[in-house]
Motif scaffolding. Structure first.
Motif, PDB file in Angstrom:
ATOM      1  N   LEU A 130      -5.956  37.573-103.687  1.00  0.00           N
ATOM      2  CA  LEU A 130      -6.304  36.473-104.105  1.00  0.00           C
ATOM      3  C   LEU A 130      -6.856  36.153-105.578  1.00  0.00           C
ATOM      4  O   LEU A 130      -7.946  36.912-105.488  1.00  0.00           O
ATOM      5  CB  LEU A 130      -7.295  35.727-103.132  1.00  0.00           C
ATOM      6  CG  LEU A 130      -7.638  34.245-103.376  1.00  0.00           C
ATOM      7  CD1 LEU A 130      -6.479  33.042-103.088  1.00  0.00           C
ATOM      8  CD2 LEU A 130      -8.621  33.856-102.100  1.00  0.00           C
ATOM      9  N   GLN A 131      -6.451  35.582-106.329  1.00  0.00           N
ATOM     10  CA  GLN A 131      -6.719  35.560-107.746  1.00  0.00           C
ATOM     11  C   GLN A 131      -7.065  34.232-108.219  1.00  0.00           C
ATOM     12  O   GLN A 131      -6.356  33.177-108.040  1.00  0.00           O
ATOM     13  CB  GLN A 131      -5.998  36.184-108.875  1.00  0.00           C
ATOM     14  CG  GLN A 131      -5.637  37.633-108.440  1.00  0.00           C
ATOM     15  CD  GLN A 131      -4.681  38.259-109.467  1.00  0.00           C
ATOM     16  OE1 GLN A 131      -3.961  37.605-109.997  1.00  0.00           O
ATOM     17  NE2 GLN A 131      -4.650  39.626-109.503  1.00  0.00           N
ATOM     18  N   SER A 132      -8.201  33.938-108.889  1.00  0.00           N
ATOM     19  CA  SER A 132      -8.390  32.612-109.779  1.00  0.00           C
ATOM     20  C   SER A 132      -8.366  33.013-111.211  1.00  0.00           C
ATOM     21  O   SER A 132      -8.120  33.983-111.599  1.00  0.00           O
ATOM     22  CB  SER A 132      -9.737  32.187-109.566  1.00  0.00           C
ATOM     23  OG  SER A 132     -10.561  32.876-110.148  1.00  0.00           O
ATOM     24  N   ILE A 133      -7.721  31.717-111.805  1.00  0.00           N
ATOM     25  CA  ILE A 133      -7.216  31.774-113.272  1.00  0.00           C
ATOM     26  C   ILE A 133      -7.871  30.686-113.867  1.00  0.00           C
ATOM     27  O   ILE A 133      -7.890  29.321-113.514  1.00  0.00           O
ATOM     28  CB  ILE A 133      -5.742  31.926-113.447  1.00  0.00           C
ATOM     29  CG1 ILE A 133      -4.982  32.644-112.512  1.00  0.00           C
ATOM     30  CG2 ILE A 133      -5.344  31.656-115.005  1.00  0.00           C
ATOM     31  CD1 ILE A 133      -3.375  32.445-112.767  1.00  0.00           C
ATOM     32  N   VAL A 134      -8.633  30.956-114.938  1.00  0.00           N
ATOM     33  CA  VAL A 134      -9.302  29.708-115.714  1.00  0.00           C
ATOM     34  C   VAL A 134      -8.906  30.090-117.148  1.00  0.00           C
ATOM     35  O   VAL A 134      -9.188  31.330-117.728  1.00  0.00           O
ATOM     36  CB  VAL A 134     -10.739  29.922-115.362  1.00  0.00           C
ATOM     37  CG1 VAL A 134     -11.333  28.824-116.445  1.00  0.00           C
ATOM     38  CG2 VAL A 134     -11.247  29.749-114.147  1.00  0.00           C
ATOM     39  N   GLY A 135      -8.192  29.367-117.910  1.00  0.00           N
ATOM     40  CA  GLY A 135      -8.039  29.550-119.307  1.00  0.00           C
ATOM     41  C   GLY A 135      -7.857  28.206-120.181  1.00  0.00           C
ATOM     42  O   GLY A 135      -7.961  27.120-119.694  1.00  0.00           O
ATOM     43  N   ILE A 136      -7.278  28.373-121.352  1.00  0.00           N
ATOM     44  CA  ILE A 136      -7.095  27.474-122.192  1.00  0.00           C
ATOM     45  C   ILE A 136      -5.688  27.561-123.036  1.00  0.00           C
ATOM     46  O   ILE A 136      -5.113  28.800-123.186  1.00  0.00           O
ATOM     47  CB  ILE A 136      -8.295  27.378-123.120  1.00  0.00           C
ATOM     48  CG1 ILE A 136      -8.034  26.262-124.264  1.00  0.00           C
ATOM     49  CG2 ILE A 136      -8.220  28.805-123.948  1.00  0.00           C
ATOM     50  CD1 ILE A 136      -9.164  26.062-125.049  1.00  0.00           C
ATOM     51  N   GLN A 137      -5.072  26.550-123.204  1.00  0.00           N
ATOM     52  CA  GLN A 137      -3.786  26.668-124.214  1.00  0.00           C
ATOM     53  C   GLN A 137      -3.655  25.743-125.099  1.00  0.00           C
ATOM     54  O   GLN A 137      -4.078  24.603-125.062  1.00  0.00           O
ATOM     55  CB  GLN A 137      -2.617  26.597-123.063  1.00  0.00           C
ATOM     56  CG  GLN A 137      -1.160  26.440-123.917  1.00  0.00           C
ATOM     57  CD  GLN A 137      -0.069  26.602-123.106  1.00  0.00           C
ATOM     58  OE1 GLN A 137      -0.005  27.582-121.975  1.00  0.00           O
ATOM     59  NE2 GLN A 137       1.111  25.624-123.087  1.00  0.00           N
ATOM     60  N   GLY A 138      -3.262  26.113-126.207  1.00  0.00           N
ATOM     61  CA  GLY A 138      -2.873  25.185-127.305  1.00  0.00           C
ATOM     62  C   GLY A 138      -1.749  25.215-127.943  1.00  0.00           C
ATOM     63  O   GLY A 138      -1.033  26.344-127.875  1.00  0.00           O
ATOM     64  N   SER A 139      -1.123  24.139-128.632  1.00  0.00           N
ATOM     65  CA  SER A 139       0.286  23.998-129.102  1.00  0.00           C
ATOM     66  C   SER A 139       0.138  23.227-130.211  1.00  0.00           C
ATOM     67  O   SER A 139      -0.680  22.251-130.239  1.00  0.00           O
ATOM     68  CB  SER A 139       1.182  24.017-128.090  1.00  0.00           C
ATOM     69  OG  SER A 139       0.846  22.574-127.623  1.00  0.00           O
TER      70      SER A 139
END
Length: 344
Positions: free
Chosen positions: A230-239
């Motif tokens: 069980l994994q959590s993902i916290v991130g940011i994406q830019g374009s």
């Protein structure tokens, strides 16, 4: 005795397959400022789309206290179809094949063939947001040939009476069920967009009972194994979106922090494959069983990625991406993906 346990049979990092490719940033309108260009094609038929992508990946593992290291290369292919019900909802399915081939650092090699099917849905509840759901089933075949060595010592004088060594090979199968949820928001500033990503991935891996073959006498028979992640993902994406005479170019980057909650150090239960006690040939007897441990999985690491989406007229899109894992003291991982999509 050096048994070189390889407990999870190259099940990778426990990450479920996802469909978070740049295609779906474009068709959801969640990562660029060019949504009108992407969805303006009048030639598509009932919102039907087809896509295909390829994967080239390097996954290497260091030698640790409980497990051998290896170097491996992964090649994969995915093909699928999706359907746009309206400007907010897209659903689809995909089929994938991948092969992992590697060499153990202490001798021997392995090959894993994986066949998987995936269902997904991407929904835009309000402008500049998205929610994505995925469900995956994978059938894996594991071919392993590992180096084994043992010493049999006469305790009366500590002399070596036998020193068997060779390769222990096995052919086994397993199943992986996984579910994924990913959500995000993009704040647009002119041609630029940047926003957070939040996700949860769950996977349940089952490796069937199997026995090794060989002529050393120290081959092992493994009980069924179950691995929960069980994994959590916290991130940011830019374009950013740049219009050209032939289409729109969308360079992008992402950074994701991964935390593992469920996967933990396990006891792997085995016996010697040639210990026939407990079989019909030897009724009333019990084989000698013993256990060993795998390594404690890494709890925290990150993925860094960059790529380019190219959006062309008449519903055509293509992309190329590169990803690197950082902060994982057990694995080194680099991957490149590329693909093409057309919406009719």
């Amino acid at each position: 005795m050096k048994i070189n346990p390889f407990s999870s049979l190259l099940s990778g990092l426990g990450n479920p397959v996802s469909i978070s490719s740049p295609f779906y940033a474009a068709i959801s309108g969640n990562g660029t400022s060019n949504t009108n260009f992407v969805t303006s094609s009048r030639t598509r038929w009932n919102g039907l789309g087809f896509f295909a992508s390829g994967l080239v990946e390097s996954l290497n593992r260091d030698i640790t206290t409980f497990q051998d290291g290896y170097r491996s290369t992964i090649f994969g292919f995915t093909g699928g179809v999706d359907y746009r019900f309206n400007k907010r909802l897209v659903t689809g399915l995909a089929f994938s094949y991948s092969n992992t081939h590697g060499d153990f650092r202490s001798g021997g090699d392995f090959s894993t063939n994986s066949y998987s099917g995936l269902l997904f849905a991407s929904y835009v509840p309000i402008d500049q947001t998205f929610v994505q759901l995925t469900g995956t089933y994978a059938r894996n075949n594991y071919l392993v040939a590992r180096s084994v060595t043992a010493r049999v010592i006469d305790t009366s004088d500590n002399s070596i009476v036998a020193n068997p060594s060779g390769l222990a090979s096995s052919n086994s199968n397993g199943d992986v069920f996984s579910l994924g949820l990913l959500a995000g928001y993009d704040h647009r500033i002119g041609r630029f967009a940047v926003g957070p990503r939040f996700g949860v991935n769950y996977s349940n891996t089952h490796i069937n009972e199997h026995a090794e073959n060989g002529g050393t006498g120290i081959e092992l028979k493994y009980n069924d194994q179950w691995i929960h992640s069980l994994q959590s993902i916290v991130g940011i994406q830019g374009s950013a979106a740049f219009g050209t005479s032939f289409g729109v170019l969308v360079p992008q980057f992402n950074a994701d922090y991964i935390h593992e909650f469920a996967n933990s150090q396990r006891l792997i239960h085995v016996q010697f494959a040639q210990d026939l006690r407990g079989t019909p040939a030897f009724p009333g007897t019990t084989p000698t069983k013993f256990t060993f441990q795998n390594d404690v999985p890494v709890r925290n690491y990150a993925n860094l990625g960059t790529g380019l989406v190219m959006v062309f007229p008449n519903g055509w899109q293509s992309f190329v991406n590169f990803r690197a894992m950082v902060g994982n003291e057990q694995f080194t991982n680099y991957a490149g993906t590329f693909g093409l999509r057309i919406e009719l």
